[in-house]
Write a protein that holds these residues in place. Structure first.
Motif, PDB file in Angstrom:
ATOM      1  N   HIS A  18      23.880 136.866 -13.260  1.00 56.48           N
ATOM      2  CA  HIS A  18      22.982 135.795 -12.853  1.00 56.48           C
ATOM      3  C   HIS A  18      21.648 135.955 -13.568  1.00 56.48           C
ATOM      4  N   GLY A  19      20.858 134.945 -13.498  1.00 59.84           N
ATOM      5  CA  GLY A  19      19.545 134.990 -14.118  1.00 59.84           C
ATOM      6  C   GLY A  19      18.458 134.676 -13.108  1.00 59.84           C
ATOM      7  N   ILE A  20      17.311 135.231 -13.342  1.00 62.52           N
ATOM      8  CA  ILE A  20      16.136 134.927 -12.519  1.00 62.52           C
ATOM      9  C   ILE A  20      14.976 134.671 -13.449  1.00 62.52           C
ATOM     10  N   GLY A  21      14.198 133.689 -13.114  1.00 62.73           N
ATOM     11  CA  GLY A  21      13.073 133.351 -13.953  1.00 62.73           C
ATOM     12  C   GLY A  21      11.834 133.001 -13.167  1.00 62.73           C
ATOM     13  N   TRP A  22      10.736 132.989 -13.874  1.00 67.29           N
ATOM     14  CA  TRP A  22       9.456 132.555 -13.315  1.00 67.29           C
ATOM     15  C   TRP A  22       9.067 131.233 -13.963  1.00 67.29           C
ATOM     16  N   PHE A  23       8.617 130.331 -13.134  1.00 69.31           N
ATOM     17  CA  PHE A  23       8.222 129.006 -13.564  1.00 69.31           C
ATOM     18  C   PHE A  23       6.865 128.705 -12.959  1.00 69.31           C
ATOM     19  N   ARG A  24       6.138 127.803 -13.576  1.00 74.72           N
ATOM     20  CA  ARG A  24       4.827 127.470 -13.027  1.00 74.72           C
ATOM     21  C   ARG A  24       4.583 125.984 -13.123  1.00 74.72           C
ATOM     22  N   GLN A  25       3.765 125.523 -12.200  1.00 74.29           N
ATOM     23  CA  GLN A  25       3.416 124.110 -12.175  1.00 74.29           C
ATOM     24  C   GLN A  25       1.947 123.983 -11.850  1.00 74.29           C
ATOM     25  N   GLY A  65      18.036 138.178 -17.729  1.00 70.07           N
ATOM     26  CA  GLY A  65      19.442 138.185 -17.370  1.00 70.07           C
ATOM     27  C   GLY A  65      19.795 139.474 -16.648  1.00 70.07           C
ATOM     28  N   SER A  66      20.665 139.361 -15.661  1.00 69.41           N
ATOM     29  CA  SER A  66      20.978 140.531 -14.847  1.00 69.41           C
ATOM     30  C   SER A  66      21.915 141.513 -15.535  1.00 69.41           C
ATOM     31  N   LEU A  67      22.792 141.015 -16.400  1.00 65.76           N
ATOM     32  CA  LEU A  67      23.797 141.908 -16.998  1.00 65.76           C
ATOM     33  C   LEU A  67      23.223 142.753 -18.123  1.00 65.76           C
ATOM     34  N   ASP A  68      22.488 142.112 -19.027  1.00 68.59           N
ATOM     35  CA  ASP A  68      22.002 142.848 -20.195  1.00 68.59           C
ATOM     36  C   ASP A  68      20.490 142.997 -20.239  1.00 68.59           C
ATOM     37  N   GLY A  69      19.823 142.437 -19.256  1.00 68.63           N
ATOM     38  CA  GLY A  69      18.365 142.552 -19.223  1.00 68.63           C
ATOM     39  C   GLY A  69      17.665 141.759 -20.298  1.00 68.63           C
ATOM     40  N   SER A  70      18.382 140.821 -20.905  1.00 70.27           N
ATOM     41  CA  SER A  70      17.753 140.026 -21.956  1.00 70.27           C
ATOM     42  C   SER A  70      16.616 139.208 -21.363  1.00 70.27           C
ATOM     43  N   CYS A  83      15.635 128.824 -20.352  1.00 64.68           N
ATOM     44  CA  CYS A  83      14.764 129.163 -19.223  1.00 64.68           C
ATOM     45  C   CYS A  83      14.027 127.889 -18.816  1.00 64.68           C
ATOM     46  N   ARG A  84      14.745 127.000 -18.213  1.00 64.62           N
ATOM     47  CA  ARG A  84      14.216 125.676 -17.888  1.00 64.62           C
ATOM     48  C   ARG A  84      14.475 125.339 -16.431  1.00 64.62           C
ATOM     49  N   PRO A  85      13.563 124.622 -15.810  1.00 66.72           N
ATOM     50  CA  PRO A  85      13.715 124.329 -14.375  1.00 66.72           C
ATOM     51  C   PRO A  85      15.042 123.644 -14.029  1.00 66.72           C
ATOM     52  N   PHE A  86      15.494 122.715 -14.887  1.00 67.63           N
ATOM     53  CA  PHE A  86      16.700 121.972 -14.533  1.00 67.63           C
ATOM     54  C   PHE A  86      17.938 122.853 -14.524  1.00 67.63           C
ATOM     55  N   GLY A  87      17.853 124.035 -15.140  1.00 67.61           N
ATOM     56  CA  GLY A  87      18.993 124.926 -15.195  1.00 67.61           C
ATOM     57  C   GLY A  87      19.152 125.832 -13.988  1.00 67.61           C
ATOM     58  N   MET A  88      18.149 125.852 -13.126  1.00 70.59           N
ATOM     59  CA  MET A  88      18.181 126.752 -11.981  1.00 70.59           C
ATOM     60  C   MET A  88      18.989 126.153 -10.820  1.00 70.59           C
ATOM     61  N   ASN A  89      19.731 127.039 -10.148  1.00 73.08           N
ATOM     62  CA  ASN A  89      20.487 126.630  -8.965  1.00 73.08           C
ATOM     63  C   ASN A  89      19.704 126.860  -7.675  1.00 73.08           C
ATOM     64  N   ASP A 112      23.331 131.026 -11.186  1.00 74.98           N
ATOM     65  CA  ASP A 112      24.593 131.749 -11.312  1.00 74.98           C
ATOM     66  C   ASP A 112      24.984 131.747 -12.778  1.00 74.98           C
ATOM     67  N   GLY A 113      25.263 132.927 -13.326  1.00 72.85           N
ATOM     68  CA  GLY A 113      25.607 132.999 -14.728  1.00 72.85           C
ATOM     69  C   GLY A 113      24.372 133.192 -15.595  1.00 72.85           C
ATOM     70  N   SER A 114      24.605 133.139 -16.890  1.00 71.08           N
ATOM     71  CA  SER A 114      23.537 133.405 -17.844  1.00 71.08           C
ATOM     72  C   SER A 114      22.633 132.206 -18.038  1.00 71.08           C
ATOM     73  N   TYR A 115      21.370 132.467 -18.303  1.00 71.35           N
ATOM     74  CA  TYR A 115      20.435 131.376 -18.589  1.00 71.35           C
ATOM     75  C   TYR A 115      20.536 130.940 -20.056  1.00 71.35           C
ATOM     76  N   TYR A 116      21.410 131.605 -20.852  1.00 68.44           N
ATOM     77  CA  TYR A 116      21.550 131.258 -22.268  1.00 68.44           C
ATOM     78  C   TYR A 116      21.925 129.787 -22.451  1.00 68.44           C
ATOM     79  N   TYR A 117      22.739 129.265 -21.570  1.00 67.79           N
ATOM     80  CA  TYR A 117      23.315 127.944 -21.793  1.00 67.79           C
ATOM     81  C   TYR A 117      22.335 126.822 -21.502  1.00 67.79           C
ATOM     82  N   THR A 118      21.499 126.988 -20.518  1.00 70.50           N
ATOM     83  CA  THR A 118      20.532 125.938 -20.189  1.00 70.50           C
ATOM     84  C   THR A 118      19.128 126.304 -20.642  1.00 70.50           C
TER      85      THR A 118
END
Length: 126
Positions: free
Chosen positions: A32-39, A52-57, A108-114, A100-106
């Motif tokens: 899974h991925g976790i990110g910081w966003f700001r507004q 990223g949780s698996l490889d720390g990217s 590090c963007r708000p619309f990609g977060m679950n 859920d899953g890697s953030y590579y596909y979407t």
């Protein structure tokens, strides 16, 4: 259910530092991925940094490269954002988001977060 709890915001002078924390619970997958966003007022939410949780990217938006560092402590299920050399333009409500899953596909963007946590206010005075 996934829950994200953000903390650590505050008021700081330009050039100062803050560390934000995002405690995560409920992820059922190790991937899974976790990110910081700001507004900021009147602006759209933007991705600041993701990990990223698996490889720390990691990913950083250009405006924070060299100043912010994202890290994770898996034992504490917590992701940190160390913010140094803060500028007035860093002032915003900061949110942690997860997916859920890697953030590579979407990206590090708000619309990609679950999932979203609460926001924490960061104010940098000049």
């Amino acid at each position: 259910d996934v829950q994200l709890q953000a903390s650590g915001g505050g008021l700081v002078q330009a050039g100062g530092s803050l560390r934000l924390s995002c405690r995560a619970s409920g992820f059922t997958s190790d991937d899974h991925g976790i990110g910081w966003f700001r507004q900021a007022p009147g602006k759209e939410r933007e991705g600041v940094s993701c990990i990223g949780s698996l490889d720390g990217s990691t990913y950083y938006t250009d405006s924070v490269k060299g100043r912010f560092t994202i890290s994770s402590d898996n034992a504490k299920n917590t992701v940190y954002l160390q913010m140094n050399s803060l500028k007035p333009e860093d002032t915003a409500v900061y949110y942690c988001g997860g997916l859920d899953g890697s953030y590579y596909y979407t990206g590090c963007r708000p619309f990609g977060m679950n999932y979203w946590g609460n926001g924490t206010q960061v104010t940098v005075s000049s």
